[in-house]
Structure formats: C-alpha cells, structure tokens
Design an enzyme around this catalytic site. Structure first.
Site, PDB file in Angstrom:
ATOM      1  N   LYS A  50       0.527  -1.130   0.231  1.00 32.12           N
ATOM      2  CA  LYS A  50       0.140  -0.162   0.231  1.00 32.12           C
ATOM      3  C   LYS A  50       1.053   0.762  -0.107  1.00 32.12           C
ATOM      4  O   LYS A  50       0.328   2.180  -0.906  1.00 32.12           O
ATOM      5  CB  LYS A  50      -0.735   0.173   1.483  1.00 32.12           C
ATOM      6  CG  LYS A  50      -1.315   1.315   1.479  1.00 32.12           C
ATOM      7  CD  LYS A  50      -2.761   1.475   2.787  1.00 32.12           C
ATOM      8  CE  LYS A  50      -1.970   1.662   3.431  1.00 32.12           C
ATOM      9  NZ  LYS A  50      -2.320   2.418   4.996  1.00 32.12           N
TER      10      LYS A  50
ATOM     11  N   ASP B 294      -6.434   0.535   1.362  1.00 32.68           N
ATOM     12  CA  ASP B 294      -6.692   1.365   2.093  1.00 32.68           C
ATOM     13  C   ASP B 294      -7.944   0.740   2.921  1.00 32.68           C
ATOM     14  O   ASP B 294      -8.868  -0.470   2.311  1.00 32.68           O
ATOM     15  CB  ASP B 294      -6.106   2.965   2.508  1.00 32.68           C
ATOM     16  CG  ASP B 294      -7.424   3.577   1.647  1.00 32.68           C
ATOM     17  OD1 ASP B 294      -8.974   3.312   1.129  1.00 32.68           O
ATOM     18  OD2 ASP B 294      -7.200   4.268   1.964  1.00 32.68           O
TER      19      ASP B 294
END
Length: 217
Positions: free
Chosen positions: A123, A142
């Site tokens: 991420k 997320d």
C-alpha cells in the site's frame, strides 16, 4: 464483476470527484522522501493529522540523513498525534537509515526496492510510486478501497493483496492511480463504514450492497 460494469463505475466516479484543478494527493508533500515518511505515518490515522505534523517534522529532519541521525524520543514527540508513535518512529528512522546505507539517500522508484524498507508494504509503496514518480505499479488498498470495492462487488476478498489483484484485473494500468483516489473519495463522502448514504450514491445502480439490502425509492 464484468469489466464493462467496472468501467462505467470509473466513468461515473471520475465525473463526480475529479475536475481539472483537483489535487489527487491527500497528503501534502514536497518530495519523494516526504511522501514516503508521511505515508508510513498515515496508518491508523487521518491525512489531516499527518499533514498537521509535516512542518515541524521536516523542519527538524528534512532528509534521510538527518532523520537517520535523529533521536527516537525527538521523533516520537513530534509524531505523537498520529498514534502508534513508538512503532512509527522506529520505522521512519529505520527506513531513513536504510535509504542512506543502501540507496545514497534516494527513495527507490520500484516496488521491489521500496518494500524492503521498514514500515513499507505494498500500500505504502503504491502511494509513493504513484504520487512521487507517476508510476502505476498497482492500486493502494486502504480501508476505504477495501470497503467500497467489496460492497460494489469488485472483489470477494478481504486480504489487501488479493483485493489489489482483483482491482488491477478490472482496470487498465493507466487508471490505477486515479481509481485509488476515486474509491477513497467515495468512501469518505458517501460510502461510510457504519452508515453508507446509499440514497445519494451516484453508483448505487451498480452496487451489490445496495441491491442486496433492497434499497428502493
């Protein structure tokens, strides 16, 4: 989900959330080092909170060399509002030390190298690559991306890496960065975790959650 449905969702969200002057960066950064550190700090807190500590943090430690030499206690004091400040302090100093030791103080521009840094997973690496270098290596997953993509029916997975694979299979690489921004924007504005505003959702006609919960009228 079929690709044509996914593309229609992208088109609607694009018209809803992006204008010519839209800033696609939620974090306020000036260089690759800053976006790396700020993305590490963004875990389990808001972008607003991370942005609020930016000035003090980078005035004190403007580059990997100064951050690598910083006292952990001094870093902790500055970033305390972001939460989990002890672990985050350890990670940002550790990442800075590795940047100095292995990369001459330059933030790498590849997924393979970025995820070697302490505190950096896919991420964070995806955000750094897209925001700092304009490289779409994947879609950062997320909590908003995870929630919205699952509700829409873009994925049946809960593991972020598997969700990312599902999303990147639906969209061409050149829109991966924008898709991340669009899903986050929609999650914040409409598709709330506890009480999604389905009645005013611009993509409810394509949404599995909306269909399954029999929202009509």
């Amino acid at each position: 989900m079929m690709k044509d449905t996914a593309c229609r969702i992208f088109s609607v969200l694009l018209n809803q959330y992006i204008r010519e002057d839209t800033n696609l960066n939620f974090l306020e950064f000036d260089n690759p080092f800053q976006i790396l550190i700020m993305t590490i700090l963004s875990a389990q807190t808001t972008d607003r909170t991370v942005n609020s500590v930016k000035g003090r943090l980078f005035e004190a430690y403007p580059d990997p060399h100064s951050m690598a030499d910083a006292e952990i206690s001094k870093i902790e004091e500055i970033i305390r509002p972001t939460g989990f400040y002890r672990a985050k302090s350890k990670n940002i100093r550790g990442a800075s030390e590795m940047l100095v030791r292995e990369y001459d103080g330059v933030v790498p521009d590849s997924m393979e190298e970025l995820i070697k840094l302490p505190g950096v997973g896919r991420k964070t690496a995806n955000i750094v690559l897209n925001h700092a270098y304009g490289i779409d290596a994947g879609i950062a997953v997320d909590t908003h991306v995870k929630r919205v993509s699952y509700r829409l029916g873009m994925t049946d997975n809960t593991d972020p890496d598997k969700i990312e694979r599902d999303l990147t299979a639906l969209y061409p690489q050149e829109v991966w960065g924008k898709m991340n921004f669009l899903l986050i924007s929609h999650g914040r504005a409409v598709c709330d975790a506890k009480k999604p505003a389905c009645e005013r959702c611009c993509i409810k006609d394509y949404c599995r959650y909306y269909s399954n919960n029999n929202f009509f009228g």
